[in-house]
Design a protein around this motif. Structure first.
Motif, mmCIF file in Angstrom:
data_model
loop_
_atom_site.group_PDB
_atom_site.id
_atom_site.type_symbol
_atom_site.label_atom_id
_atom_site.label_comp_id
_atom_site.label_asym_id
_atom_site.label_seq_id
_atom_site.Cartn_x
_atom_site.Cartn_y
_atom_site.Cartn_z
ATOM 1 N N GLY A 105 47.148 61.526 17.090
ATOM 2 C CA GLY A 105 46.431 60.435 16.422
ATOM 3 C C GLY A 105 44.936 60.513 16.680
ATOM 4 N N LEU A 106 44.563 60.771 17.933
ATOM 5 C CA LEU A 106 43.141 60.934 18.256
ATOM 6 C C LEU A 106 42.573 62.163 17.541
ATOM 7 C CD1 LEU A 106 40.556 60.228 19.740
ATOM 8 C CD2 LEU A 106 41.501 61.352 21.788
ATOM 9 N N ALA A 120 45.392 52.582 22.106
ATOM 10 C CA ALA A 120 45.812 53.092 20.797
ATOM 11 C C ALA A 120 45.659 52.024 19.713
ATOM 12 C CB ALA A 120 47.257 53.584 20.859
ATOM 13 N N LEU A 147 48.556 56.909 16.018
ATOM 14 C CA LEU A 147 48.228 56.107 17.199
ATOM 15 C C LEU A 147 49.221 54.949 17.344
ATOM 16 C CD1 LEU A 147 44.357 56.110 16.834
ATOM 17 C CD2 LEU A 147 45.624 57.033 18.797
ATOM 18 N N LEU A 169 50.033 60.089 20.455
ATOM 19 C CA LEU A 169 48.710 59.514 20.711
ATOM 20 C C LEU A 169 47.639 60.588 20.624
ATOM 21 C CD1 LEU A 169 49.226 57.038 23.705
ATOM 22 C CD2 LEU A 169 49.228 56.542 21.248
#
Length: 168
Positions: A96-97, A143, A112, A93
């Motif tokens: 992904g961010l 997400a 995400l 996560l």
């Protein structure tokens, strides 16, 4: 033909392992040598799980998801085998961010969703929805929503504004 001096020029830690010593920005992107970067997270730090969550949240709140990923990665590598999918999902996560904030919509959305899937699977298999106070259901929702917005053309996102709450 080999380049005899190439290996000597690589950054190495005290144990001789290759380490990139280039400074990095808040999103973990390498900067030129000599540039002012943000402090890096030390690698291989063993923390108590709740300490991991607190430190990662502070980094997320500061807009530094790449560095939060490194904290989660330490927990993933050092934690008990049955908890590794939890920490790996949280690390995904954060990465992904990071990608979404760098403007990489495809990679950001993919990570995400992968992290959300790992957390959902972990929750189902373990039958625990709030390990160490972590709001797994809330993170899965966050997400999915962010992945949809990133794919929809909103990029790059502001990592600080989009930082999730690990505990609600």
């Amino acid at each position: 033909m080999t380049n005899a001096g190439a290996s000597d020029a690589r950054d190495r830690d005290a144990d001789g392992r290759a380490r990139n010593a280039r400074p990095r920005d808040g999103l973990g992107r390498p900067l030129p040598y000599g540039a002012e970067g943000v402090p890096r997270q030390p690698e291989g730090v063993v923390r108590a799980p709740r300490e991991t969550v607190v430190e990662a949240q502070a980094l997320l709140d500061a807009g530094r998801p790449f560095h939060a990923h490194e904290v989660f990665e330490d927990a993933w590598k050092a934690g008990p085998e049955d908890e590794r999918p939890l920490w790996r999902g949280l690390a995904q996560l954060a990465v992904g961010l990071t990608h979404a904030a760098r403007g990489n919509a495809v990679g950001g959305a993919r990570l995400l969703r992968r992290g959300a899937g790992a957390l959902g699977t972990w929750e189902t298999q373990q039958g625990e929805d709030r390990p160490y106070g972590i709001d797994l259901a809330g993170l899965v929702r966050w997400a999915g929503e962010l992945a949809g917005r990133v794919e929809g053309g909103e990029r790059p996102v502001d990592a600080r504004d989009e930082a999730p709450l690990l505990r609600s």
